[in-house]
Design a protein around this motif. Structure first.
Motif, PDB file in Angstrom:
ATOM      1  N   ASP A  83       0.803  -1.229   0.000  1.00 38.31           N
ATOM      2  CA  ASP A  83       0.000   0.000   0.000  1.00 38.31           C
ATOM      3  C   ASP A  83       0.833   1.275   0.000  1.00 38.31           C
ATOM      4  O   ASP A  83       0.282   2.368   0.016  1.00 38.31           O
ATOM      5  CB  ASP A  83      -0.920   0.016   1.232  1.00 38.31           C
ATOM      6  CG  ASP A  83      -1.929  -1.113   1.202  1.00 38.31           C
ATOM      7  OD1 ASP A  83      -2.523  -1.339   0.141  1.00 38.31           O
ATOM      8  OD2 ASP A  83      -2.107  -1.785   2.233  1.00 38.31           O
ATOM      9  N   ARG A  88       0.053   4.189  -5.340  1.00 35.69           N
ATOM     10  CA  ARG A  88      -0.995   3.418  -4.648  1.00 35.69           C
ATOM     11  C   ARG A  88      -1.977   4.346  -3.939  1.00 35.69           C
ATOM     12  O   ARG A  88      -3.178   4.094  -3.909  1.00 35.69           O
ATOM     13  CB  ARG A  88      -0.364   2.429  -3.657  1.00 35.69           C
ATOM     14  CG  ARG A  88       0.473   1.338  -4.344  1.00 35.69           C
ATOM     15  CD  ARG A  88      -0.403   0.477  -5.208  1.00 35.69           C
ATOM     16  NE  ARG A  88       0.318  -0.421  -6.063  1.00 35.69           N
ATOM     17  CZ  ARG A  88       0.343  -1.737  -5.932  1.00 35.69           C
ATOM     18  NH1 ARG A  88      -0.301  -2.309  -4.948  1.00 35.69           N
ATOM     19  NH2 ARG A  88       0.985  -2.485  -6.785  1.00 35.69           N
ATOM     20  N   ARG A  92      -6.009   4.507  -4.619  1.00 37.24           N
ATOM     21  CA  ARG A  92      -7.013   4.409  -3.548  1.00 37.24           C
ATOM     22  C   ARG A  92      -7.944   5.610  -3.553  1.00 37.24           C
ATOM     23  O   ARG A  92      -9.169   5.457  -3.442  1.00 37.24           O
ATOM     24  CB  ARG A  92      -6.318   4.288  -2.183  1.00 37.24           C
ATOM     25  CG  ARG A  92      -5.643   2.979  -1.940  1.00 37.24           C
ATOM     26  CD  ARG A  92      -5.276   2.817  -0.481  1.00 37.24           C
ATOM     27  NE  ARG A  92      -4.463   3.884   0.053  1.00 37.24           N
ATOM     28  CZ  ARG A  92      -3.135   3.889   0.054  1.00 37.24           C
ATOM     29  NH1 ARG A  92      -2.463   2.892  -0.473  1.00 37.24           N
ATOM     30  NH2 ARG A  92      -2.468   4.895   0.589  1.00 37.24           N
ATOM     31  N   ASP A  96     -11.915   5.459  -4.238  1.00 37.40           N
ATOM     32  CA  ASP A  96     -12.791   5.869  -3.143  1.00 37.40           C
ATOM     33  C   ASP A  96     -13.650   7.080  -3.512  1.00 37.40           C
ATOM     34  O   ASP A  96     -14.736   7.263  -2.955  1.00 37.40           O
ATOM     35  CB  ASP A  96     -11.965   6.192  -1.894  1.00 37.40           C
ATOM     36  CG  ASP A  96     -11.268   4.960  -1.342  1.00 37.40           C
ATOM     37  OD1 ASP A  96     -11.720   3.837  -1.632  1.00 37.40           O
ATOM     38  OD2 ASP A  96     -10.252   5.112  -0.644  1.00 37.40           O
ATOM     39  N   GLU A 103     -18.876  -2.018  -5.190  1.00 34.73           N
ATOM     40  CA  GLU A 103     -19.027  -1.914  -3.737  1.00 34.73           C
ATOM     41  C   GLU A 103     -20.444  -2.261  -3.283  1.00 34.73           C
ATOM     42  O   GLU A 103     -20.677  -2.525  -2.113  1.00 34.73           O
ATOM     43  CB  GLU A 103     -18.623  -0.523  -3.242  1.00 34.73           C
ATOM     44  CG  GLU A 103     -19.442   0.619  -3.770  1.00 34.73           C
ATOM     45  CD  GLU A 103     -18.862   1.967  -3.396  1.00 34.73           C
ATOM     46  OE1 GLU A 103     -19.059   2.398  -2.248  1.00 34.73           O
ATOM     47  OE2 GLU A 103     -18.203   2.575  -4.257  1.00 34.73           O
ATOM     48  N   TYR A 172      -4.863  -4.284  -7.979  1.00 36.52           N
ATOM     49  CA  TYR A 172      -4.968  -3.490  -6.745  1.00 36.52           C
ATOM     50  C   TYR A 172      -6.196  -2.589  -6.798  1.00 36.52           C
ATOM     51  O   TYR A 172      -6.954  -2.488  -5.829  1.00 36.52           O
ATOM     52  CB  TYR A 172      -3.696  -2.673  -6.562  1.00 36.52           C
ATOM     53  CG  TYR A 172      -3.635  -1.890  -5.275  1.00 36.52           C
ATOM     54  CD1 TYR A 172      -3.320  -2.512  -4.081  1.00 36.52           C
ATOM     55  CD2 TYR A 172      -3.884  -0.531  -5.254  1.00 36.52           C
ATOM     56  CE1 TYR A 172      -3.253  -1.804  -2.899  1.00 36.52           C
ATOM     57  CE2 TYR A 172      -3.825   0.192  -4.082  1.00 36.52           C
ATOM     58  CZ  TYR A 172      -3.505  -0.453  -2.907  1.00 36.52           C
ATOM     59  OH  TYR A 172      -3.456   0.263  -1.733  1.00 36.52           O
ATOM     60  N   ARG A 176     -10.041  -3.247  -4.806  1.00 33.70           N
ATOM     61  CA  ARG A 176     -10.585  -2.202  -3.917  1.00 33.70           C
ATOM     62  C   ARG A 176     -11.992  -1.819  -4.340  1.00 33.70           C
ATOM     63  O   ARG A 176     -12.831  -1.488  -3.504  1.00 33.70           O
ATOM     64  CB  ARG A 176      -9.663  -0.990  -3.913  1.00 33.70           C
ATOM     65  CG  ARG A 176      -9.991  -0.004  -2.800  1.00 33.70           C
ATOM     66  CD  ARG A 176      -8.849   0.944  -2.576  1.00 33.70           C
ATOM     67  NE  ARG A 176      -9.162   1.915  -1.550  1.00 33.70           N
ATOM     68  CZ  ARG A 176      -8.906   1.767  -0.260  1.00 33.70           C
ATOM     69  NH1 ARG A 176      -8.326   0.663   0.161  1.00 33.70           N
ATOM     70  NH2 ARG A 176      -9.214   2.706   0.607  1.00 33.70           N
ATOM     71  N   GLN A 179     -14.706  -4.095  -2.770  1.00 36.28           N
ATOM     72  CA  GLN A 179     -14.867  -4.103  -1.316  1.00 36.28           C
ATOM     73  C   GLN A 179     -15.915  -3.079  -0.910  1.00 36.28           C
ATOM     74  O   GLN A 179     -16.005  -1.997  -1.497  1.00 36.28           O
ATOM     75  CB  GLN A 179     -13.544  -3.768  -0.624  1.00 36.28           C
ATOM     76  CG  GLN A 179     -12.485  -4.818  -0.819  1.00 36.28           C
ATOM     77  CD  GLN A 179     -11.149  -4.373  -0.266  1.00 36.28           C
ATOM     78  OE1 GLN A 179     -10.925  -3.187  -0.009  1.00 36.28           O
ATOM     79  NE2 GLN A 179     -10.239  -5.307  -0.089  1.00 36.28           N
ATOM     80  N   ARG A 181     -17.254  -0.098   1.022  1.00 35.99           N
ATOM     81  CA  ARG A 181     -16.467   1.084   1.406  1.00 35.99           C
ATOM     82  C   ARG A 181     -16.034   1.088   2.868  1.00 35.99           C
ATOM     83  O   ARG A 181     -14.869   1.358   3.163  1.00 35.99           O
ATOM     84  CB  ARG A 181     -17.250   2.351   1.044  1.00 35.99           C
ATOM     85  CG  ARG A 181     -16.445   3.621   1.222  1.00 35.99           C
ATOM     86  CD  ARG A 181     -17.263   4.834   0.824  1.00 35.99           C
ATOM     87  NE  ARG A 181     -16.592   6.047   1.205  1.00 35.99           N
ATOM     88  CZ  ARG A 181     -15.731   6.701   0.446  1.00 35.99           C
ATOM     89  NH1 ARG A 181     -15.422   6.246  -0.741  1.00 35.99           N
ATOM     90  NH2 ARG A 181     -15.162   7.807   0.872  1.00 35.99           N
ATOM     91  N   ARG A 184     -12.871  -1.199   3.611  1.00 39.34           N
ATOM     92  CA  ARG A 184     -11.626  -1.038   2.859  1.00 39.34           C
ATOM     93  C   ARG A 184     -10.475  -0.665   3.788  1.00 39.34           C
ATOM     94  O   ARG A 184     -10.634   0.157   4.688  1.00 39.34           O
ATOM     95  CB  ARG A 184     -11.771   0.053   1.795  1.00 39.34           C
ATOM     96  CG  ARG A 184     -12.695  -0.323   0.675  1.00 39.34           C
ATOM     97  CD  ARG A 184     -12.872   0.815  -0.290  1.00 39.34           C
ATOM     98  NE  ARG A 184     -13.823   0.463  -1.335  1.00 39.34           N
ATOM     99  CZ  ARG A 184     -14.388   1.310  -2.154  1.00 39.34           C
ATOM    100  NH1 ARG A 184     -14.103   2.596  -2.057  1.00 39.34           N
ATOM    101  NH2 ARG A 184     -15.234   0.911  -3.069  1.00 39.34           N
ATOM    102  N   LYS A 187      -8.193   2.814   5.163  1.00 34.51           N
ATOM    103  CA  LYS A 187      -9.497   3.471   5.160  1.00 34.51           C
ATOM    104  C   LYS A 187      -9.535   4.590   4.121  1.00 34.51           C
ATOM    105  O   LYS A 187      -8.530   5.264   3.890  1.00 34.51           O
ATOM    106  CB  LYS A 187      -9.789   4.078   6.531  1.00 34.51           C
ATOM    107  CG  LYS A 187     -10.038   3.047   7.607  1.00 34.51           C
ATOM    108  CD  LYS A 187     -11.411   2.497   7.494  1.00 34.51           C
ATOM    109  CE  LYS A 187     -11.733   1.569   8.648  1.00 34.51           C
ATOM    110  NZ  LYS A 187     -12.924   0.790   8.417  1.00 34.51           N
ATOM    111  N   PRO A 188     -10.689   4.792   3.494  1.00 31.02           N
ATOM    112  CA  PRO A 188     -10.796   5.893   2.524  1.00 31.02           C
ATOM    113  C   PRO A 188     -10.512   7.240   3.182  1.00 31.02           C
ATOM    114  O   PRO A 188     -11.011   7.538   4.264  1.00 31.02           O
ATOM    115  CB  PRO A 188     -12.252   5.804   2.056  1.00 31.02           C
ATOM    116  CG  PRO A 188     -12.666   4.403   2.322  1.00 31.02           C
ATOM    117  CD  PRO A 188     -11.909   3.981   3.541  1.00 31.02           C
TER     118      PRO A 188
END
Length: 197
Positions: A83, A88, A92, A96, A103, A172, A176, A179, A181, A184, A187-188
């Motif tokens: 991560d 990365r 993310r 998000d 999701e 990756y 995500r 998943q 939210r 995840r 965390k977002p």
């Protein structure tokens, strides 16, 4: 012809300076093998094994706590290796910020499966229609994930260069997407609609 020039006098002996001595050698004799090996010898097992094991457990627990806090707050220093890095983080944040069908897959699938079980007792044709709807939702969800990755890949290339899109980057991002939210990790850190620049 090849000898020394006759007009030169005898070479005067030069005394070595301390810098020359440092360059020439270490200034002490090489220790015998037995002495060198005994100086490097350390016990494989510490004298206090219980104390060492307890200290190792405490260190591992502290490392796990730091990593858990980093997964909650997004602190780059203690994140897992998979991560870390600005690429990365950008992936993310992009995932998000976007509303993804992936999701919603687990809640929708759970509702449709319960509905199918209930309808199978009453009307088998209606249960079959619910099953087809679940498959259709899955296909649309996969198409949505593919479109998300195409857009994200262009953004990554524009921001970081084409070389950052390496093997595993797409997986990756897609994992995500699928998943829920709140579950995840990390965390977002952005809200829906707050795309990274």
């Amino acid at each position: 012809m090849f000898g020394r020039s006759k007009d030169q006098g005898p070479a005067s002996p030069t005394t070595p300076t301390p810098e020359d001595e440092v360059r020439a050698g270490k200034g002490r004799p090489t220790p015998r093998r037995k002495v060198a090996e005994s100086a490097n010898r350390r016990p494989l097992v510490p004298a206090d094994r219980k104390g060492a094991a307890k200290a190792a457990r405490l260190e591992q627990r502290a490392a796990r706590d730091r990593q858990y806090q980093a997964l909650q707050t997004g602190d780059e220093r203690f994140l897992p290796e998979k991560d870390k890095g600005p690429v990365r983080r950008y992936i993310r944040d992009h995932v998000d910020a976007r509303w993804n069908l992936g999701e919603m897959f687990l809640p929708v699938a759970l509702v449709m499966l319960v509905l199918q079980i209930v309808l199978a007792q009453v009307n088998p044709n209606a249960a079959f229609v619910v099953l087809i709807a679940l498959y259709a939702f899955s296909l649309v969800m996969l198409l949505d994930a593919y479109l998300m990755w195409r857009g994200l890949k262009k953004r990554l290339g524009a921001k970081f260069g084409e070389h950052v899109v390496v093997r595993g980057t797409a997986m990756y991002a897609v994992l995500r997407v699928f998943q829920i939210r709140p579950s995840r990790l990390p965390k977002p850190q952005v809200k829906h609609g707050q795309y990274p620049s």
